[in-house]
Enzyme design. Sequence first.
Site, PDB file in Angstrom:
ATOM      1  N   ASP A 141     -22.548 -20.539 -27.242  1.00  0.00           N
ATOM      2  CA  ASP A 141     -21.938 -19.209 -27.163  1.00  0.00           C
ATOM      3  C   ASP A 141     -20.886 -19.019 -28.260  1.00  0.00           C
ATOM      4  OD1 ASP A 141     -21.475 -16.656 -26.226  1.00  0.00           O
ATOM      5  OD2 ASP A 141     -20.131 -17.277 -24.610  1.00  0.00           O
ATOM      6  N   GLN A 252     -22.097 -22.732 -19.269  1.00  0.00           N
ATOM      7  CA  GLN A 252     -20.645 -22.509 -19.176  1.00  0.00           C
ATOM      8  C   GLN A 252     -20.250 -22.509 -17.696  1.00  0.00           C
ATOM      9  OE1 GLN A 252     -21.221 -18.926 -21.552  1.00  0.00           O
ATOM     10  NE2 GLN A 252     -19.625 -19.554 -22.975  1.00  0.00           N
ATOM     11  N   ASP A 284      -9.242 -16.168 -23.450  1.00  0.00           N
ATOM     12  CA  ASP A 284     -10.598 -15.636 -23.336  1.00  0.00           C
ATOM     13  C   ASP A 284     -10.965 -15.347 -21.878  1.00  0.00           C
ATOM     14  OD1 ASP A 284     -13.288 -15.237 -24.590  1.00  0.00           O
ATOM     15  OD2 ASP A 284     -13.823 -16.866 -23.235  1.00  0.00           O
ATOM     16  N   GLU A 326      -7.750 -11.218 -23.361  1.00  0.00           N
ATOM     17  CA  GLU A 326      -9.074 -10.681 -23.697  1.00  0.00           C
ATOM     18  C   GLU A 326      -9.682 -10.179 -22.390  1.00  0.00           C
ATOM     19  OE1 GLU A 326     -13.422 -10.526 -24.430  1.00  0.00           O
ATOM     20  OE2 GLU A 326     -12.591 -12.274 -23.415  1.00  0.00           O
ATOM     21  N   ARG A 520     -25.899 -10.470 -30.596  1.00  0.00           N
ATOM     22  CA  ARG A 520     -24.543 -10.336 -31.151  1.00  0.00           C
ATOM     23  C   ARG A 520     -24.441 -11.091 -32.472  1.00  0.00           C
ATOM     24  NH1 ARG A 520     -20.780 -12.372 -26.435  1.00  0.00           N
ATOM     25  NH2 ARG A 520     -22.451 -13.900 -26.359  1.00  0.00           N
TER      26      ARG A 520
HETATM   27  C1  GLC Z   1     -15.465 -13.588 -24.398  1.00  0.00           C
HETATM   28  C2  GLC Z   1     -15.964 -13.787 -25.807  1.00  0.00           C
HETATM   29  C3  GLC Z   1     -17.446 -13.766 -25.807  1.00  0.00           C
HETATM   30  C4  GLC Z   1     -17.959 -14.869 -24.916  1.00  0.00           C
HETATM   31  C5  GLC Z   1     -17.334 -14.779 -23.520  1.00  0.00           C
HETATM   32  C6  GLC Z   1     -17.567 -16.024 -22.736  1.00  0.00           C
HETATM   33  O1  GLC Z   1     -15.796 -12.365 -23.903  1.00  0.00           O
HETATM   34  O2  GLC Z   1     -15.434 -12.800 -26.642  1.00  0.00           O
HETATM   35  O3  GLC Z   1     -17.974 -13.905 -27.100  1.00  0.00           O
HETATM   36  O4  GLC Z   1     -19.355 -14.783 -24.806  1.00  0.00           O
HETATM   37  O5  GLC Z   1     -15.939 -14.608 -23.583  1.00  0.00           O
HETATM   38  O6  GLC Z   1     -16.720 -17.053 -23.176  1.00  0.00           O
END
Ligand code: GLC
Length: 673
Positions: A141, A252, A284, A326, A520
Amino acid sequence: MYDPQLHHDFRLLLSSTKNVKPLREFEPFSQRAFANLSRIKKLFNRLYGSLDQAEEQYWLLIQDLIHAFKERSLPLRRQDLDREAKRDWYLNEKLVGMMLYVDRFAGKLSDFEGKVDYLTELGINWVHLMPLLKSPEGSNDGGYAVSDYRSVDERFGKLEDLKRVADKLRSKGMLLTLDMVMNHTSDQHEWAQKAKAGDPFYQDFYYFFEERFMLDEYEAGMPEVFPHSAPGNFTYVEELKKWVMTVFHKYQWDLNYRNPIVFREMLKVLLFLANLGVDIIRLDAVAFTWKIPGSTSQNTEEAHVILQLMKACAEVVAPGFAFIAEAIVAPQEVVRYFGEGENYGRECEIAYNATFMALLWDAVASSDTTLLKMGIEGIPPKPKGTTWINYLRCHDDIGLGFEESHLYSLGKTPFLHKKYLVDYYSGNFEGSPALGAPFAFNPKTGDARISGSLAALAGLEKAVAEQDQDLLDQSIRKILMLHGIILSYGGLPLIYYGDEIGTGNDHSYLDQPDKSYDNRWMHRPIMDWEKADKIEVEGSTEARIFNGLKKLILLRKSSPEMADHNSISIEDSENPAVFAFLRWNMEGAKTLVISNFSDSPQYISSALISRCGFTPYATMDKLEGEAIRMYHDLLEVPAFGQYWLTDLPTFEAFQAAKEMDKLKQEFEWPRGN
Ligand code: GLC
């Protein structure tokens, strides 16, 4: 708050911790600890107070803070003191950022060092280096699946290289941002591996369920983040015959913050990054960190407490270290990440203004800024001392969720409007110059987002492919007009690498199995340095964009009213295609930014200029460095044109204008006919 017992115990702990001599050096730390201990305790107890181990874990946490401060270098400690005294270090007009992938931009960290001058040439003094900590080869990712938070992935170099880059940036007065991937680890992380091997201590680091029915209640409320490539929120772990929570990709694994040890481990990671010399950390996926069965498990109260607690701890160890949230969620939810109630302004200092970004793209596709104005007026006010990141593009897709009542009031149906935008930006709409693509189409809901580079979405890529000079000129104006907005709107501008030279989509990801499922990657280009060299070629597309942007950056930096002290007002241009806002400061400096979102010239009345406190005939455009010309009380704004209006110069300002004139000879400001 003074709590004699707590303070007494803290003193004891500090003096009994090894190597804290001389205690004098711990003085600022202790003072900050005294001021925060009770608050930290209160926040900690909100998350963990009901657990038997709460008291013990609290003191272990305080000990973690002592260790982290011990590790903090003298220059960073000094910088903390300076920044404490100068709270606006991250709010000022001088800051202009760029985000980039080190490997795709330059190669290794050591190669990146050689590219710093290119950034400074443009005027960049803050860099966000995208994830570079160790992550598995193959699907990761884009580095957001971390397998070791304390080492740099060998694709980028070594930890020493990162430290050297951090030092180099600091010596040049530049700021550094790294990511802290706090919601999940890679399934290859040591904790995940131990959990997989059956260790119950580490299984408690994640959300595990033995039976499918146990997770149904969670699943029922949780939306899917990647419905096309990673449907569902759980993954079956064959070795354990158990389900683990995986909100993003199946590799993840979501961390279980209900376990205080997880909190402490992640806080230690955070402070480790701070001690490397990171100035602003990008936290994040902060909306996802605390899950509650039956709810969306996003933006929960506890997710906020986690951040407040992290902030309070960081304030003690490293007060000159700011947080970016974020959280790409609805505006009413985003502002909560600045802190609310008794924690007002005490959570994250910075957040992405994703709503503003998406509204800008809406206005481009619609040649109409009405929804944009309604949308930003709907964003609740933010606390003093906090700020937005304003951006046009980043490594992620563009979400197109707007306030439905706004759309209805404009006679638009949300579903159809979104479909229009997706079609427009995918180039499937007659007359659209865009070359993006739909992202994460969800057949169950019909929902989709948008991928594509700025150049592709703005029509530049198509203009180049079709050698269409008019479209080329138009898209360059559009790109600069949009950048002009993020550089002058209240907050911190963050430019996406490659956009400064008009980089188009990169389709090479399609040949790579670890990336092909995720479009992306089309807007995560490998930097084309031959293209970048063309900034030296007068009149080239690259030079027009780069120099135009450079000039905008220079102007921002020389306009103190651009610092973000909530000093902005949206003005009514009385023309739907024209977006206008006023920036000012307490010392009387002000700029009225006027932007035309349509491909034909538009007119605004002098009344707008007067309302903002200017004398229309004594007003100049900072971008051109000359007085504006009005016709019968009307000002023409060229197609995709922009003005930064201010008072015509007095004598001192006249000198500045002369300076600007010199600049003008160096840079050609692209403007419509
Ligand atoms: C955030 C990142 C993105 C990622 C996600 C999971 O949104 O910007 O790119 O896929 O987190 O970590």
